[in-house]
Design a protein around this motif. Structure first.
Motif, PDB file in Angstrom:
ATOM      1  N   HIS A   1      58.822  54.300  72.442  1.00 18.00           N
ATOM      2  CA  HIS A   1      59.491  55.034  71.366  1.00 18.00           C
ATOM      3  C   HIS A   1      59.198  54.420  69.999  1.00 18.00           C
ATOM      4  N   ALA A   2      59.142  53.090  69.928  1.00 13.94           N
ATOM      5  CA  ALA A   2      58.843  52.441  68.652  1.00 13.94           C
ATOM      6  C   ALA A   2      57.416  52.765  68.204  1.00 13.94           C
ATOM      7  N   ARG A   3      56.487  52.778  69.140  1.00  8.71           N
ATOM      8  CA  ARG A   3      55.112  53.135  68.792  1.00  8.71           C
ATOM      9  C   ARG A   3      55.015  54.592  68.351  1.00  8.71           C
ATOM     10  N   HIS A   4      55.798  55.456  68.982  1.00  9.68           N
ATOM     11  CA  HIS A   4      55.814  56.857  68.575  1.00  9.68           C
ATOM     12  C   HIS A   4      56.301  56.984  67.137  1.00  9.68           C
ATOM     13  N   GLN A   5      57.342  56.256  66.796  1.00 10.65           N
ATOM     14  CA  GLN A   5      57.864  56.306  65.435  1.00 10.65           C
ATOM     15  C   GLN A   5      56.851  55.772  64.437  1.00 10.65           C
ATOM     16  N   ARG A   6      56.134  54.714  64.821  1.00  7.89           N
ATOM     17  CA  ARG A   6      55.102  54.167  63.938  1.00  7.89           C
ATOM     18  C   ARG A   6      54.010  55.199  63.697  1.00  7.89           C
ATOM     19  N   LEU A   7      53.615  55.932  64.742  1.00  8.86           N
ATOM     20  CA  LEU A   7      52.612  56.973  64.580  1.00  8.86           C
ATOM     21  C   LEU A   7      53.122  58.082  63.664  1.00  8.86           C
ATOM     22  N   LYS A   8      54.365  58.491  63.853  1.00  8.85           N
ATOM     23  CA  LYS A   8      54.942  59.527  62.992  1.00  8.85           C
ATOM     24  C   LYS A   8      54.924  59.081  61.526  1.00  8.85           C
ATOM     25  N   ASP A   9      55.308  57.829  61.291  1.00 10.23           N
ATOM     26  CA  ASP A   9      55.320  57.315  59.911  1.00 10.23           C
ATOM     27  C   ASP A   9      53.911  57.301  59.328  1.00 10.23           C
ATOM     28  N   ARG A  10      52.952  56.915  60.164  1.00 13.92           N
ATOM     29  CA  ARG A  10      51.566  56.866  59.695  1.00 13.92           C
ATOM     30  C   ARG A  10      51.062  58.261  59.362  1.00 13.92           C
ATOM     31  N   LEU A  11      51.320  59.241  60.212  1.00 12.58           N
ATOM     32  CA  LEU A  11      50.859  60.599  59.971  1.00 12.58           C
ATOM     33  C   LEU A  11      51.530  61.211  58.748  1.00 12.58           C
ATOM     34  N   LYS A  12      52.780  60.830  58.537  1.00  9.40           N
ATOM     35  CA  LYS A  12      53.486  61.331  57.353  1.00  9.40           C
ATOM     36  C   LYS A  12      52.871  60.782  56.075  1.00  9.40           C
ATOM     37  N   ALA A  13      52.437  59.505  56.146  1.00  5.83           N
ATOM     38  CA  ALA A  13      51.865  58.871  54.969  1.00  5.83           C
ATOM     39  C   ALA A  13      50.411  59.260  54.739  1.00  5.83           C
ATOM     40  N   ASP A  14      49.680  59.541  55.831  1.00  3.85           N
ATOM     41  CA  ASP A  14      48.251  59.848  55.729  1.00  3.85           C
ATOM     42  C   ASP A  14      47.885  60.856  56.802  1.00  3.85           C
ATOM     43  N   GLU A  15      48.204  62.103  56.527  1.00 10.25           N
ATOM     44  CA  GLU A  15      48.043  63.154  57.528  1.00 10.25           C
ATOM     45  C   GLU A  15      46.587  63.409  57.876  1.00 10.25           C
ATOM     46  N   ALA A  16      45.661  63.145  56.952  1.00  8.60           N
ATOM     47  CA  ALA A  16      44.267  63.505  57.164  1.00  8.60           C
ATOM     48  C   ALA A  16      43.503  62.476  57.995  1.00  8.60           C
ATOM     49  N   SER A  17      43.976  61.251  58.042  1.00  6.77           N
ATOM     50  CA  SER A  17      43.224  60.197  58.727  1.00  6.77           C
ATOM     51  C   SER A  17      43.129  60.462  60.225  1.00  6.77           C
ATOM     52  N   GLN A  18      41.963  60.168  60.785  1.00  9.72           N
ATOM     53  CA  GLN A  18      41.769  60.291  62.240  1.00  9.72           C
ATOM     54  C   GLN A  18      41.327  58.958  62.847  1.00  9.72           C
ATOM     55  N   ASP A  19      41.451  57.872  62.086  1.00  9.12           N
ATOM     56  CA  ASP A  19      41.129  56.531  62.580  1.00  9.12           C
ATOM     57  C   ASP A  19      42.436  55.751  62.698  1.00  9.12           C
ATOM     58  N   PHE A  20      42.790  55.355  63.930  1.00 10.26           N
ATOM     59  CA  PHE A  20      44.070  54.704  64.160  1.00 10.26           C
ATOM     60  C   PHE A  20      43.903  53.264  64.652  1.00 10.26           C
ATOM     61  N   SER A  21      42.777  52.655  64.254  1.00 10.20           N
ATOM     62  CA  SER A  21      42.481  51.309  64.724  1.00 10.20           C
ATOM     63  C   SER A  21      43.551  50.309  64.307  1.00 10.20           C
ATOM     64  N   ASP A  22      44.189  50.530  63.153  1.00 16.54           N
ATOM     65  CA  ASP A  22      45.228  49.591  62.711  1.00 16.54           C
ATOM     66  C   ASP A  22      46.490  49.701  63.569  1.00 16.54           C
ATOM     67  N   LEU A  23      46.691  50.827  64.250  1.00 19.83           N
ATOM     68  CA  LEU A  23      47.857  50.991  65.117  1.00 19.83           C
ATOM     69  C   LEU A  23      47.591  50.508  66.535  1.00 19.83           C
ATOM     70  N   PHE A  24      46.316  50.414  66.914  1.00 21.48           N
ATOM     71  CA  PHE A  24      45.978  50.190  68.310  1.00 21.48           C
ATOM     72  C   PHE A  24      45.923  48.723  68.724  1.00 21.48           C
ATOM     73  N   ALA A  25      45.919  47.807  67.776  1.00 19.31           N
ATOM     74  CA  ALA A  25      45.784  46.400  68.166  1.00 19.31           C
ATOM     75  C   ALA A  25      46.749  45.499  67.409  1.00 19.31           C
ATOM     76  N   PRO A  26      48.041  45.834  67.401  1.00 18.89           N
ATOM     77  CA  PRO A  26      48.996  44.966  66.705  1.00 18.89           C
ATOM     78  C   PRO A  26      49.263  43.693  67.505  1.00 18.89           C
TER      79      PRO A  26
END
Length: 429
Positions: free
Chosen positions: A121-146
């Protein structure tokens, strides 16, 4: 005189559906390990039976429906007097743990986690926040290796994490499918390692030859549509990944199978784009074996992924993300490709689809991975040995787990009084 069979009570959040989810499959593997010992098993759940539920009675497992906030459970468990109680998901420990402790204090209490829900659930929220801030980006490397610390900070202030971690402490043993989650719990939530057992999916290795590269066609994705990470992956495929694959392979076809297909998923069906919503697969291994590539572009999630295990069992190379592959390969070569952006996922998918030599090498890597990490003959006996050792040393384990006893004292009192209040309210309404 023979010893009486060990009595096991499993309290399930739902009735197990092994063909609908990896979690349901793991529960069935646990039950099979218990049956292999000749143990006497009762399965109970407050849920309504699903349409894809397993035939437990046919396996010799007793089924007993139970109710939330109802003292009828007290009489049931006191009469059953189980030696081991397994809670399937932490919410069942919250609901019934205090009743188990009150009426069967000497029963070993075990929690089957499937995955850390608070992490997912925390990762889901982080993804939602990221998409809200940068909807166009399709590179999620910064989210995948914390780092583990980042994951901890993401979870630590949430009520869900407080509830879930408390349940882990209150139990005598917790079954974890993910080594990553074990390290997170030990290093940052300070859960004693003794309370955690690595118990991944327990599988029999395939013995029939795999279907060859030439005998297969199409891309495949599979997963329960009710599971939020799966639905997010479907949307990402539809909007970003699949159009890039079709640019490179104009005739490519993607078949998406999933249990409980909602109207919003059915609406994505578009044969002209090669995007096919196929509903539930009667035989998931059969459709997986016919596919050339398994696509699993998961942007968040936790635990280990049943669809990727099924791909290995069928000799089907897979394309996934670091979240998808997390805790699954232990440093061994991935049977396909791990990528972090829509562009890289699409490029890897097309390259692997069109390269027979690389595809065959990935197929063999999957078999090696299954053999090294997921054999039933290894993990089944390890589970039974751990349960027996915990039962033999239960007083010492509970004494050493003072945090758990403290949490049981306070939390169970509040849960008990709330449950009794709800029951009285229901009785008078």
């Amino acid at each position: 005189m023979p010893h009486p069979a060990t009595k096991v009570l499993v309290i399930g959040y739902v009735w197990p559906e092994p063909r609908s989810s990896a979690a349901g499959g793991h529960v069935m593997q646990l039950l099979e390990a218990f049956l292999g010992q000749g143990w006497d098993i009762t399965f109970s759940s407050p849920a309504k039976p699903g349409e894809n539920r397993a035939d437990l009675v046919g396996l010799g497992i007793r089924e007993v429906p139970i109710e939330l906030n109802n003292s009828s459970f007290d009489a049931f468990i006191a009469e059953l007097a189980p030696d081991i109680v397994l809670f399937d998901q932490f919410m069942m420990e919250e609901q019934f743990g205090w009743r188990v402790e009150k009426h069967c204090p000497d029963a070993l209490r075990v929690l089957e986690t499937s995955d850390l829900q608070s992490l997912r659930h925390a990762r889901h929220q982080r993804l939602k926040d990221r998409l809200k801030a940068d909807e166009a980006s399709q590179d999620f490397s910064d989210l995948f290796a914390p780092a583990l610390r980042e994951e901890f900070e993401l979870m630590a202030d949430t009520d869900l994490a407080r509830r879930e971690i408390a349940a882990l402490f209150r139990c005598d043993l917790n079954l974890m499918v993910s080594e990553f989650e074990i390290e997170l719990l030990v290093e940052h939530f300070k859960v004693p390692r003794e309370l955690l057992l690595w118990c991944p999916l327990m599988l029999d290795l395939p013995i029939e030859p795999f279907a060859t590269y030439e005998a297969r066609a199409n891309f495949l994705s599979i997963g329960n549509f009710r599971h939020a990470p799966n639905w997010d992956a479907v949307l990402w495929m539809k909007n970003a990944v699949w159009p890039l694959i079709r640019q490179r392979l104009p005739g490519a076809q993607l078949h998406l199978y999933g249990a409980y297909t909602p109207p919003k998923a059915a609406a994505l069906h578009n044969p002209n784009q090669g995007f096919h919503i196929m509903n539930w697969a009667e035989d998931a291994l059969q459709v997986m074996s016919a596919a050339r590539i398994c696509l699993a572009p998961l942007r968040f999630g936790a635990g280990i992924k049943g669809k990727l295990i099924e791909a290995m069992l069928c000799g089907t190379p897979s394309i996934t993300t670091p979240v998808g592959a997390e805790a699954m390969h232990g440093g061994m070569p991935w049977p396909g490709v791990i990528a972090q952006s829509a562009e890289d996922i699409a490029a890897a998918a097309v390259q692997l689809y069109c390269d027979p030599a690389r595809w065959t090498h990935a197929q063999q890597a999957g078999l090696a991975l299954l053999n090294e990490r997921f054999r039933r003959q290894v993990h089944g006996p390890a589970l039974i040995d751990s349960l027996n050792a915990c039962r033999a040393d239960l007083p010492r384990r509970r004494r050493d787990n003072f945090t758990g006893s403290m949490l049981r004292h306070h939390q169970h009192k509040s849960t008990q009084y709330m449950s009794q209040w709800i029951e009285e309210k229901n009785r008078n309404s």
